[in-house]
Design a protein around this motif. Sequence first.
Motif, PDB file in Angstrom:
ATOM      1  N   ASP A  15       0.831  -1.219   0.000  1.00  0.00           N
ATOM      2  CA  ASP A  15       0.000   0.000   0.000  1.00  0.00           C
ATOM      3  C   ASP A  15       0.856   1.255   0.000  1.00  0.00           C
ATOM      4  O   ASP A  15       0.563   2.214  -0.718  1.00  0.00           O
ATOM      5  CB  ASP A  15      -0.962  -0.012   1.188  1.00  0.00           C
ATOM      6  N   ALA A  16       1.927   1.257   0.781  1.00  0.00           N
ATOM      7  CA  ALA A  16       2.824   2.422   0.819  1.00  0.00           C
ATOM      8  C   ALA A  16       3.495   2.637  -0.533  1.00  0.00           C
ATOM      9  O   ALA A  16       3.650   3.770  -0.980  1.00  0.00           O
ATOM     10  CB  ALA A  16       3.872   2.248   1.917  1.00  0.00           C
ATOM     11  N   VAL A  17       3.890   1.559  -1.185  1.00  0.00           N
ATOM     12  CA  VAL A  17       4.524   1.664  -2.501  1.00  0.00           C
ATOM     13  C   VAL A  17       3.547   2.236  -3.521  1.00  0.00           C
ATOM     14  O   VAL A  17       3.898   3.134  -4.300  1.00  0.00           O
ATOM     15  CB  VAL A  17       5.073   0.297  -2.962  1.00  0.00           C
ATOM     16  N   LEU A  18       2.319   1.761  -3.525  1.00  0.00           N
ATOM     17  CA  LEU A  18       1.324   2.276  -4.467  1.00  0.00           C
ATOM     18  C   LEU A  18       1.047   3.759  -4.234  1.00  0.00           C
ATOM     19  O   LEU A  18       0.946   4.531  -5.195  1.00  0.00           O
ATOM     20  CB  LEU A  18       0.036   1.458  -4.387  1.00  0.00           C
ATOM     21  N   ASP A  35      -2.899  -6.283  -6.558  1.00  0.00           N
ATOM     22  CA  ASP A  35      -2.671  -7.627  -7.112  1.00  0.00           C
ATOM     23  C   ASP A  35      -1.376  -7.698  -7.910  1.00  0.00           C
ATOM     24  O   ASP A  35      -0.627  -8.677  -7.808  1.00  0.00           O
ATOM     25  CB  ASP A  35      -3.848  -8.058  -7.998  1.00  0.00           C
ATOM     26  N   GLY A  36      -1.099  -6.665  -8.708  1.00  0.00           N
ATOM     27  CA  GLY A  36       0.107  -6.667  -9.523  1.00  0.00           C
ATOM     28  C   GLY A  36       1.371  -6.676  -8.682  1.00  0.00           C
ATOM     29  O   GLY A  36       2.310  -7.434  -8.942  1.00  0.00           O
ATOM     30  N   VAL A  37       1.414  -5.833  -7.653  1.00  0.00           N
ATOM     31  CA  VAL A  37       2.607  -5.760  -6.805  1.00  0.00           C
ATOM     32  C   VAL A  37       2.721  -7.012  -5.944  1.00  0.00           C
ATOM     33  O   VAL A  37       3.820  -7.515  -5.702  1.00  0.00           O
ATOM     34  CB  VAL A  37       2.618  -4.471  -5.966  1.00  0.00           C
ATOM     35  N   ARG A  39       1.835 -10.034  -6.874  1.00  0.00           N
ATOM     36  CA  ARG A  39       2.405 -11.056  -7.763  1.00  0.00           C
ATOM     37  C   ARG A  39       3.906 -10.861  -7.940  1.00  0.00           C
ATOM     38  O   ARG A  39       4.670 -11.819  -7.924  1.00  0.00           O
ATOM     39  CB  ARG A  39       1.699 -11.031  -9.127  1.00  0.00           C
ATOM     40  N   LEU A  40       4.318  -9.610  -8.108  1.00  0.00           N
ATOM     41  CA  LEU A  40       5.739  -9.325  -8.277  1.00  0.00           C
ATOM     42  C   LEU A  40       6.531  -9.802  -7.059  1.00  0.00           C
ATOM     43  O   LEU A  40       7.503 -10.545  -7.196  1.00  0.00           O
ATOM     44  CB  LEU A  40       5.963  -7.820  -8.477  1.00  0.00           C
ATOM     45  N   ILE A  41       6.133  -9.382  -5.877  1.00  0.00           N
ATOM     46  CA  ILE A  41       6.874  -9.728  -4.663  1.00  0.00           C
ATOM     47  C   ILE A  41       6.808 -11.234  -4.390  1.00  0.00           C
ATOM     48  O   ILE A  41       7.808 -11.831  -3.978  1.00  0.00           O
ATOM     49  CB  ILE A  41       6.345  -8.917  -3.457  1.00  0.00           C
ATOM     50  N   SER A  42       5.665 -11.852  -4.641  1.00  0.00           N
ATOM     51  CA  SER A  42       5.527 -13.284  -4.406  1.00  0.00           C
ATOM     52  C   SER A  42       6.380 -14.096  -5.371  1.00  0.00           C
ATOM     53  O   SER A  42       6.983 -15.105  -4.978  1.00  0.00           O
ATOM     54  CB  SER A  42       4.063 -13.698  -4.532  1.00  0.00           C
ATOM     55  N   ARG A  43       6.453 -13.678  -6.620  1.00  0.00           N
ATOM     56  CA  ARG A  43       7.220 -14.413  -7.626  1.00  0.00           C
ATOM     57  C   ARG A  43       8.716 -14.179  -7.495  1.00  0.00           C
ATOM     58  O   ARG A  43       9.517 -15.078  -7.662  1.00  0.00           O
ATOM     59  CB  ARG A  43       6.769 -13.996  -9.029  1.00  0.00           C
ATOM     60  N   ASP A  44       9.098 -12.934  -7.196  1.00  0.00           N
ATOM     61  CA  ASP A  44      10.522 -12.577  -7.119  1.00  0.00           C
ATOM     62  C   ASP A  44      10.725 -11.618  -5.950  1.00  0.00           C
ATOM     63  O   ASP A  44      10.743 -10.405  -6.132  1.00  0.00           O
ATOM     64  CB  ASP A  44      10.966 -11.939  -8.435  1.00  0.00           C
ATOM     65  N   PRO A  45      10.884 -12.155  -4.751  1.00  0.00           N
ATOM     66  CA  PRO A  45      10.949 -11.322  -3.550  1.00  0.00           C
ATOM     67  C   PRO A  45      12.081 -10.289  -3.538  1.00  0.00           C
ATOM     68  O   PRO A  45      11.996  -9.316  -2.798  1.00  0.00           O
ATOM     69  CB  PRO A  45      11.145 -12.339  -2.422  1.00  0.00           C
TER      70      PRO A  45
END
Length: 141
Positions: A15-18, A35-37, A39-45
């Motif tokens: 939320d802070a990043v958005l 959702d997009g962020v 997925r990003l963090i979950s796929r490539d932390p």
Amino acid sequence: MSDLHIRCADLADIDAVLRFWREAAEGTSISDDHDGVTRLISRDPGALLLAERDGRLTGTVIAGFDGWRCSVYRLAVHPARRREGIATALMEAAEQRFLALGGRRVDAMVLEANERAHRTWAAGGYHREDRWRRWVKPLTD
């Protein structure tokens, strides 16, 4: 820059990043949502790097590596903190990540109309590659 801390984002930062991107980033992306962020963090932390000073978010960069290409997105620095070396520190961290992963070249997505960004990238040793054009096709509305 010793008071600048760079770290990988985690799910609690989304939320802070958005909010930060709405204030500090040029343009928007189809993936600029929770959702997009996620997925990003979950796929490539390790991909989303955050710069913080005094516990406050001052900059971001996405340093994505798919095993073939090193790609940089969302290099953004808070408007009140520009010209302090934050973008340089973020890019150095991204480049170190790429080198550790075996990357060979970095591709950066830079808006054509963002002249300030062009100067920043050029100062970092990047050059425009005019023989390529980005082709896109949205998969969702």
